[in-house]
Write a protein that holds these residues in place. Structure first.
Motif, PDB file in Angstrom:
ATOM      1  N   TRP A  17       0.825  -1.213   0.000  1.00 40.52           N
ATOM      2  CA  TRP A  17       0.000   0.000   0.000  1.00 40.52           C
ATOM      3  C   TRP A  17       0.856   1.259   0.000  1.00 40.52           C
ATOM      4  N   GLY A  21       0.831   5.555  -1.924  1.00 45.11           N
ATOM      5  CA  GLY A  21       0.554   6.715  -1.079  1.00 45.11           C
ATOM      6  C   GLY A  21       0.704   8.036  -1.836  1.00 45.11           C
ATOM      7  N   PHE A  31       5.407  15.896   6.789  1.00 46.35           N
ATOM      8  CA  PHE A  31       4.717  14.900   7.609  1.00 46.35           C
ATOM      9  C   PHE A  31       5.318  14.733   9.003  1.00 46.35           C
ATOM     10  N   ILE A  52      -2.874  16.343   1.999  1.00 47.16           N
ATOM     11  CA  ILE A  52      -2.342  15.327   1.078  1.00 47.16           C
ATOM     12  C   ILE A  52      -2.986  13.981   1.391  1.00 47.16           C
ATOM     13  N   ILE A  59      -5.465   5.751   2.420  1.00 43.11           N
ATOM     14  CA  ILE A  59      -5.557   6.377   3.740  1.00 43.11           C
ATOM     15  C   ILE A  59      -6.008   5.370   4.804  1.00 43.11           C
TER      16      ILE A  59
HETATM   17  S1  SF4 Z   1      -2.503   8.513   4.114  1.00 41.01           S
HETATM   18 FE1  SF4 Z   1      -1.062  10.231   4.128  1.00 41.01          FE
HETATM   19  S2  SF4 Z   1       0.807   9.462   5.121  1.00 41.01           S
HETATM   20 FE2  SF4 Z   1      -0.451   7.698   4.552  1.00 41.01          FE
HETATM   21  S3  SF4 Z   1       0.322   7.026   2.583  1.00 41.01           S
HETATM   22 FE3  SF4 Z   1      -1.386   8.411   2.206  1.00 41.01          FE
HETATM   23  S4  SF4 Z   1      -0.508  10.449   1.982  1.00 41.01           S
HETATM   24 FE4  SF4 Z   1       1.060   9.130   2.896  1.00 41.01          FE
END
Ligand code: SF4
Length: 103
Positions: A17, A21, A31, A52, A59
């Motif tokens: 996964w 991202g 981050f 983002i 997510i």
């Molecule tokens: S949810 Fe946010 S931190 Fe997690 S992979 Fe997606 S962009 Fe990156």
């Protein structure tokens, strides 16, 4: 520090996964807060990271990982450290409560 025993097995499928991202290729500093960052500056950086995350296709997987591994730093799955710590604390209390009810 992330607790290693909570991390998924070192199997590529468990981490795949991360390749999807929305944060891939972005500045990591968005981050993770620098030392001593506080107040509006921190809020602004966290908000940028969460924006983002909000358009990220993984997510759910990211948030699940961060909660399971109890990631101590950074924005993961649209949640900052404080939000994640709050959920982890609630989850621990709920487990303790369940155990005590079972006797
Ligand atoms: S949810 Fe946010 S931190 Fe997690 S992979 Fe997606 S962009 Fe990156």
């Amino acid at each position: 520090m992330t607790t290693r025993k909570r991390l998924p097995r070192p199997v590529a499928a468990d981490w795949a996964w991360q390749l999807r991202g929305a944060c891939r290729g972005t500045e990591e500093a968005i981050f993770f807060h620098p030392d001593l960052e506080r107040g509006p500056a921190r809020q602004h950086r966290d908000d940028q990271a969460k924006a983002i995350c909000a358009r990220c296709p993984v997510i759910v997987e990211c948030r699940r990982h961060a909660l399971a591994a109890e990631e101590p730093y950074g924005v993961w799955g649209g949640q900052d450290e404080h939000e994640r710590r709050t959920l982890i604390t609630r989850r621990r209390r709920a487990r303790r409560c369940e155990r005590s009810l079972r006797g």
